[in-house]
Design an enzyme around this catalytic site. Structure first.
Site, PDB file in Angstrom:
ATOM      1  CB  SER A 143      -0.947  -0.026   1.210  1.00  0.00           C
ATOM      2  OG  SER A 143      -1.935   0.966   1.075  1.00  0.00           O
ATOM      3  CG  ASN A 144      -0.272   4.652  -1.355  1.00  0.00           C
ATOM      4  OD1 ASN A 144      -0.922   5.519  -0.790  1.00  0.00           O
ATOM      5  ND2 ASN A 144      -0.791   3.919  -2.352  1.00  0.00           N
ATOM      6  N   PRO A 145       1.149   5.625   1.899  1.00  0.00           N
ATOM      7  CG  PRO A 145       2.983   6.867   2.571  1.00  0.00           C
ATOM      8  CD  PRO A 145       2.410   6.159   1.393  1.00  0.00           C
ATOM      9  CB  SER A 146      -2.944   7.891   0.066  1.00  0.00           C
ATOM     10  OG  SER A 146      -4.114   8.670  -0.077  1.00  0.00           O
TER      11      SER A 146
ATOM     12  CB  ALA B 142      -2.001   6.975  -3.648  1.00  0.00           C
TER      13      ALA B 142
END
Ligand code: PMT
Length: 212
Positions: A21-24, A88
């Site tokens: 995943s990512n920090p969005s 994102a």
């Protein structure tokens, strides 16, 4: 207008507990959905996992993976006059997903084979007709050039680029500093301000360019 907004990250699961995943945080997308709604537009917000409370009185759709986001975006696209994609979306997902938690001792798990996710916005750009499309780009170098390439490649009407090499702004922060690039190449620099204020400005721009 009828506006479809996407927000937050996607999660691409390897097994029931592990994911890419990512920090969005969803803050940018939720602020845009709220600003659009306050200006009297009909809004559908499609969001990946976020700790934020969805703005009240708008249609909210919760998704987890890029494939789920694509399915929902495609479903709502017919309804919409335009789309703002702040999400994102992960470009990759694991080729296989284990239904059981992978054991530490399982050496085969040390290498993961990745496959590409669909590029949701690119596919919308291929079939957009009279609808307008606004994308976002998180870039860390040559930010205007890379964003301009995405604008052209995805057949967008506008792209909002943020420089994620800066200490503040971009993912998770309450503030951001962005540049709006229009399809005719015009660039507008938006100085650092809260994501709510950026959302207001972006909505004003969208209204002046796309409301018939
Ligand atoms: O949620 P916050 O914490 O407030 O953070 C906001 C943000 C940093 C996530 C936001 O401002 C932002 O920059 N979003 C875009 C993130 C990004 O990296 O986009 P991209 O360069 O991978 O993709 C460009 C555009 O194509 C985006 O509109 C994206 O939604 C879309 N895309 C990307 C990949 C993919 N497989 N499908 C897509 O539709």
């Amino acid at each position: 207008m009828k506006i479809l907004v996407t927000a937050g990250p996607t999660r691409e699961y390897l097994d029931p507990v592990r994911f890419l995943s990512n920090p969005s945080s969803g803050k940018m997308g939720y602020a845009i959905a709220q600003a659009a709604q306050q200006k009297g537009h009909e809004v559908v917000l499609i969001s990946g996992p976020s700790y934020l409370q969805p703005p009240k009185e708008l249609q909210f759709v919760s998704i987890v993976s890029a494939d789920e986001m694509k399915q929902q975006v495609d479903q709502w696209f017919e309804w919409a006059d335009g789309v703002v994609m702040t999400a994102a979306v992960s470009d990759f997902k694991p080729k296989t997903r284990s239904s059981q938690k992978v054991k530490k001792q399982d050496e085969a798990a040390l290498s993961v084979e990745w496959v590409q996710n669909p590029d949701i916005l690119f596919e919308l750009g291929q079939k957009k007709g009279k609808k307008w499309l606004v994308g976002f780009a998180a870039e860390s170098k040559a930010i205007l050039e890379h964003a301009q390439q995405k604008l052209e490649n995805k057949n967008l009407d506008m792209i909002v680029v943020n420089d994620i090499s800066q200490k503040e702004g971009g993912f998770e922060s309450d503030q951001n500093q962005v540049h709006l690039i229009a399809s005719n190449g015009a660039i507008e620099d938006i100085p650092k301000m809260s994501k709510s204020q950026i959302a207001e400005k972006l909505m004003e721009k969208i209204e002046s360019k796309f409301a018939s």
